[in-house]
Design a protein around this motif. Structure first.
Motif, PDB file in Angstrom:
ATOM      1  N   ALA A   1       5.251  32.907  42.615  1.00 29.54           N
ATOM      2  CA  ALA A   1       3.912  33.451  42.836  1.00 29.54           C
ATOM      3  C   ALA A   1       3.205  33.902  41.557  1.00 29.54           C
ATOM      4  CB  ALA A   1       3.986  34.599  43.846  1.00 29.54           C
ATOM      5  N   PRO A   2       3.898  34.558  40.606  1.00 32.03           N
ATOM      6  CA  PRO A   2       3.192  35.021  39.393  1.00 32.03           C
ATOM      7  C   PRO A   2       2.554  33.895  38.583  1.00 32.03           C
ATOM      8  CG  PRO A   2       5.303  36.134  39.607  1.00 32.03           C
ATOM      9  CD  PRO A   2       5.292  35.030  40.624  1.00 32.03           C
ATOM     10  N   LEU A   3       3.064  32.662  38.738  1.00 29.10           N
ATOM     11  CA  LEU A   3       2.527  31.556  37.960  1.00 29.10           C
ATOM     12  C   LEU A   3       1.315  30.904  38.627  1.00 29.10           C
ATOM     13  CD1 LEU A   3       5.788  29.737  36.792  1.00 29.10           C
ATOM     14  CD2 LEU A   3       4.412  31.389  35.536  1.00 29.10           C
ATOM     15  N   ARG A   4       1.153  31.143  39.921  1.00 27.41           N
ATOM     16  CA  ARG A   4       0.128  30.403  40.663  1.00 27.41           C
ATOM     17  C   ARG A   4      -1.292  30.746  40.215  1.00 27.41           C
ATOM     18  NH1 ARG A   4       2.756  30.751  46.790  1.00 27.41           N
ATOM     19  NH2 ARG A   4       4.800  29.966  46.152  1.00 27.41           N
ATOM     20  N   GLU A   5      -1.517  31.986  39.858  1.00 27.56           N
ATOM     21  CA  GLU A   5      -2.872  32.393  39.493  1.00 27.56           C
ATOM     22  C   GLU A   5      -3.337  31.775  38.185  1.00 27.56           C
ATOM     23  OE1 GLU A   5      -3.005  36.622  39.448  1.00 27.56           O
ATOM     24  OE2 GLU A   5      -2.544  36.851  41.595  1.00 27.56           O
ATOM     25  N   ASP A   6      -2.387  31.343  37.349  1.00 32.36           N
ATOM     26  CA  ASP A   6      -2.749  30.807  36.031  1.00 32.36           C
ATOM     27  C   ASP A   6      -2.845  29.280  36.012  1.00 32.36           C
ATOM     28  OD1 ASP A   6      -2.755  33.377  34.985  1.00 32.36           O
ATOM     29  OD2 ASP A   6      -0.620  33.298  34.490  1.00 32.36           O
ATOM     30  N   LEU A   7      -2.565  28.629  37.118  1.00 35.77           N
ATOM     31  CA  LEU A   7      -2.557  27.176  37.123  1.00 35.77           C
ATOM     32  C   LEU A   7      -3.984  26.616  37.076  1.00 35.77           C
ATOM     33  CD1 LEU A   7       0.142  26.213  39.788  1.00 35.77           C
ATOM     34  CD2 LEU A   7       0.313  26.022  37.308  1.00 35.77           C
TER      35      LEU A   7
ATOM     36  N   ASP B   1      -6.998  23.938  37.825  1.00 36.24           N
ATOM     37  CA  ASP B   1      -7.297  23.200  39.060  1.00 36.24           C
ATOM     38  C   ASP B   1      -6.669  21.817  39.083  1.00 36.24           C
ATOM     39  OD1 ASP B   1      -8.741  25.315  40.021  1.00 36.24           O
ATOM     40  OD2 ASP B   1     -10.695  24.524  39.410  1.00 36.24           O
ATOM     41  N   VAL B   2      -6.595  21.163  37.912  1.00 34.38           N
ATOM     42  CA  VAL B   2      -6.048  19.807  37.880  1.00 34.38           C
ATOM     43  C   VAL B   2      -4.600  19.785  38.350  1.00 34.38           C
ATOM     44  CG1 VAL B   2      -5.344  19.981  35.439  1.00 34.38           C
ATOM     45  CG2 VAL B   2      -5.759  17.733  36.466  1.00 34.38           C
ATOM     46  N   LEU B   3      -3.842  20.848  38.049  1.00 37.14           N
ATOM     47  CA  LEU B   3      -2.450  20.899  38.481  1.00 37.14           C
ATOM     48  C   LEU B   3      -2.322  21.378  39.921  1.00 37.14           C
ATOM     49  CD1 LEU B   3      -0.549  22.206  35.339  1.00 37.14           C
ATOM     50  CD2 LEU B   3      -1.057  19.882  36.058  1.00 37.14           C
ATOM     51  N   VAL B   4      -3.182  22.295  40.329  1.00 42.62           N
ATOM     52  CA  VAL B   4      -3.174  22.737  41.728  1.00 42.62           C
ATOM     53  C   VAL B   4      -3.411  21.543  42.645  1.00 42.62           C
ATOM     54  CG1 VAL B   4      -4.346  24.145  43.459  1.00 42.62           C
ATOM     55  CG2 VAL B   4      -3.896  25.085  41.193  1.00 42.62           C
ATOM     56  N   ASN B   5      -4.403  20.745  42.316  1.00 45.96           N
ATOM     57  CA  ASN B   5      -4.721  19.572  43.134  1.00 45.96           C
ATOM     58  C   ASN B   5      -3.582  18.556  43.124  1.00 45.96           C
ATOM     59  OD1 ASN B   5      -7.231  20.665  43.688  1.00 45.96           O
ATOM     60  ND2 ASN B   5      -8.240  19.595  42.006  1.00 45.96           N
ATOM     61  N   ALA B   6      -2.978  18.355  41.953  1.00 47.40           N
ATOM     62  CA  ALA B   6      -1.883  17.396  41.847  1.00 47.40           C
ATOM     63  C   ALA B   6      -0.667  17.856  42.641  1.00 47.40           C
ATOM     64  CB  ALA B   6      -1.512  17.186  40.382  1.00 47.40           C
ATOM     65  N   LEU B   7      -0.337  19.135  42.561  1.00 52.08           N
ATOM     66  CA  LEU B   7       0.834  19.654  43.256  1.00 52.08           C
ATOM     67  C   LEU B   7       0.643  19.654  44.765  1.00 52.08           C
ATOM     68  CD1 LEU B   7       1.701  22.602  40.848  1.00 52.08           C
ATOM     69  CD2 LEU B   7       3.092  20.566  41.261  1.00 52.08           C
ATOM     70  N   ASN B   8      -0.580  19.861  45.221  1.00 54.00           N
ATOM     71  CA  ASN B   8      -0.838  19.843  46.661  1.00 54.00           C
ATOM     72  C   ASN B   8      -0.573  18.478  47.273  1.00 54.00           C
ATOM     73  OD1 ASN B   8      -1.525  22.520  47.084  1.00 54.00           O
ATOM     74  ND2 ASN B   8      -3.677  22.204  46.596  1.00 54.00           N
ATOM     75  N   ASP B   9      -0.588  17.432  46.441  1.00 53.05           N
ATOM     76  CA  ASP B   9      -0.339  16.076  46.932  1.00 53.05           C
ATOM     77  C   ASP B   9       1.151  15.726  46.981  1.00 53.05           C
ATOM     78  OD1 ASP B   9      -3.012  15.522  47.251  1.00 53.05           O
ATOM     79  OD2 ASP B   9      -3.240  14.649  45.249  1.00 53.05           O
ATOM     80  N   VAL B  10       1.986  16.556  46.377  1.00 56.24           N
ATOM     81  CA  VAL B  10       3.393  16.187  46.196  1.00 56.24           C
ATOM     82  C   VAL B  10       4.210  16.328  47.458  1.00 56.24           C
ATOM     83  CG1 VAL B  10       5.526  16.819  45.008  1.00 56.24           C
ATOM     84  CG2 VAL B  10       3.385  16.667  43.729  1.00 56.24           C
TER      85      VAL B  10
ATOM     86  N   ARG C   1       6.496  28.267  32.886  1.00 57.23           N
ATOM     87  CA  ARG C   1       5.455  28.641  31.920  1.00 57.23           C
ATOM     88  C   ARG C   1       5.287  27.575  30.833  1.00 57.23           C
ATOM     89  NH1 ARG C   1       3.331  33.295  33.067  1.00 57.23           N
ATOM     90  NH2 ARG C   1       4.500  34.873  34.235  1.00 57.23           N
ATOM     91  N   ASP C   2       6.255  26.677  30.740  1.00 57.35           N
ATOM     92  CA  ASP C   2       6.171  25.582  29.769  1.00 57.35           C
ATOM     93  C   ASP C   2       5.702  24.281  30.403  1.00 57.35           C
ATOM     94  OD1 ASP C   2       7.110  27.210  27.663  1.00 57.35           O
ATOM     95  OD2 ASP C   2       9.170  26.898  28.339  1.00 57.35           O
ATOM     96  N   GLY C   3       5.316  24.323  31.690  1.00 57.77           N
ATOM     97  CA  GLY C   3       4.824  23.139  32.358  1.00 57.77           C
ATOM     98  C   GLY C   3       5.706  22.694  33.514  1.00 57.77           C
ATOM     99  N   LEU C   4       5.416  21.523  34.062  1.00 50.18           N
ATOM    100  CA  LEU C   4       6.181  20.994  35.192  1.00 50.18           C
ATOM    101  C   LEU C   4       7.440  20.294  34.708  1.00 50.18           C
ATOM    102  CD1 LEU C   4       3.447  19.316  37.447  1.00 50.18           C
ATOM    103  CD2 LEU C   4       4.223  21.692  37.430  1.00 50.18           C
ATOM    104  N   GLU C   5       8.521  20.493  35.453  1.00 48.47           N
ATOM    105  CA  GLU C   5       9.742  19.759  35.163  1.00 48.47           C
ATOM    106  C   GLU C   5      10.392  19.326  36.467  1.00 48.47           C
ATOM    107  OE1 GLU C   5      11.791  22.630  32.721  1.00 48.47           O
ATOM    108  OE2 GLU C   5      13.033  23.261  34.427  1.00 48.47           O
ATOM    109  N   LEU C   6      10.899  18.121  36.470  1.00 50.53           N
ATOM    110  CA  LEU C   6      11.583  17.579  37.636  1.00 50.53           C
ATOM    111  C   LEU C   6      13.073  17.832  37.469  1.00 50.53           C
ATOM    112  CD1 LEU C   6      11.204  15.908  40.255  1.00 50.53           C
ATOM    113  CD2 LEU C   6      11.711  13.872  38.884  1.00 50.53           C
TER     114      LEU C   6
END
Length: 274
Positions: free
Chosen positions: A11-17, A19-28, A51-56
């Motif tokens: 949750a603490p990371l969500r406010e800083d995301l 929009d481009v990543l919010v939209n991309a993650l909603n599709d996953v 905090r360093d980005g997305l990782e799989l």
């Protein structure tokens, strides 16, 4: 069969995301809410927001495998600096040795490696990637690289300005109405991994598991040929059959793979480089 993916985003990371990543993650994922803790994850593949980005993360192994898209450091940065320039096979396949500023539609962008090489060589590249997870990782890698390069690396920032990611399925995009028809359509469809696990790198096997088989890849060639103004380039393993069973005009072969080139129109002589 594709392996399911869960999104882990404390949750603490969500406010800083952005929009481009919010939209991309909603599709996953079909999970209604992003998950907060890793011990609640229902899937073996996890797309984690850090905090360093997305990782799989692949939790099926004794030692979890982690991968991310990185245009600033690592293999992509090394290839940008020491990759061989216009002498590379991909440069010749696309036509960089014949013309400046070629426009390319990379309809199977994956992690963006080939698109980045082409942008480094001066091409303007529009990217499509059908996997929402891979597309989210690619969007994240581009975002982080642009944020960094805007302050610290003008050359990299210029390269990234020639890369555009569109959130649409490749086949749909190929059949769209284009005001700016690409000179080259570039295809690198997934080919089934070899059976012997020792022959397949773990990160590549992860990519195969994530994306699944491109069973409809043959369907990309006809619309690609109808769209491109100058040529279609198909990247294939040496053992792979021609896409859609259609022989190319000519081929460029390397140690591990080949490029099948379907020429439609010659590049203008006036556009030649030195």
């Amino acid at each position: 069969m594709k392996t399911p993916v869960s999104v882990l985003c404390p949750a603490p990371l969500r406010e800083d995301l952005p929009d481009v990543l919010v939209n991309a993650l909603n599709d996953v994922t079909a999970v209604p809410d992003w998950l907060d803790a890793e011990d609640t994850l229902p899937a073996s593949l996890v797309l984690a927001v850090t905090r360093d980005g997305l990782e799989l993360r692949d939790h099926r192994l004794k030692k979890p495998l982690t991968t991310r898209v990185d245009f600033v450091t690592g293999a992509k940065a090394h290839r940008r600096k020491f990759g061989g320039g216009k002498s590379q096979a991909i440069a010749k396949a696309v036509g960089v040795n014949k013309a400046r500023g070629i426009t390319v539609l990379d309809a199977t962008a994956g992690m963006g490696g080939d698109a980045f090489v082409l942008a480094t060589l001066g091409c303007s590249v529009r990217m499509c990637e059908r996997s929402p997870t891979v597309r989210a990782m690619l969007a994240d890698g581009l975002h982080r690289a642009r944020m960094y390069s805007a302050e610290a690396d003008a050359e990299l920032f210029e390269i990234l300005s020639r890369m555009e990611l569109v959130a649409v399925d490749s086949l749909v995009h190929l059949q769209s109405d284009f005001s700016d028809v690409p000179q080259v359509v570039y295809l690198d469809p997934m080919f089934p991994a070899r059976k012997k696990s020792a022959e397949v790198k773990k990160d590549m096997q992860l990519f195969h598991d994530l994306v699944g088989a491109d069973a409809d890849a043959d369907g990309l060639l006809e619309p690609a040929l109808a769209l491109a103004s100058h040529r279609v380039v198909v990247k294939r393993p040496k053992i792979a059959p021609f896409l859609a069973g259609q022989a190319p005009g000519y081929q460029l072969e390397g140690k591990a793979g080949r490029f099948d080139i379907y020429p439609l129109k010659a590049f203008a002589e006036t556009a030649k480089t030195d």
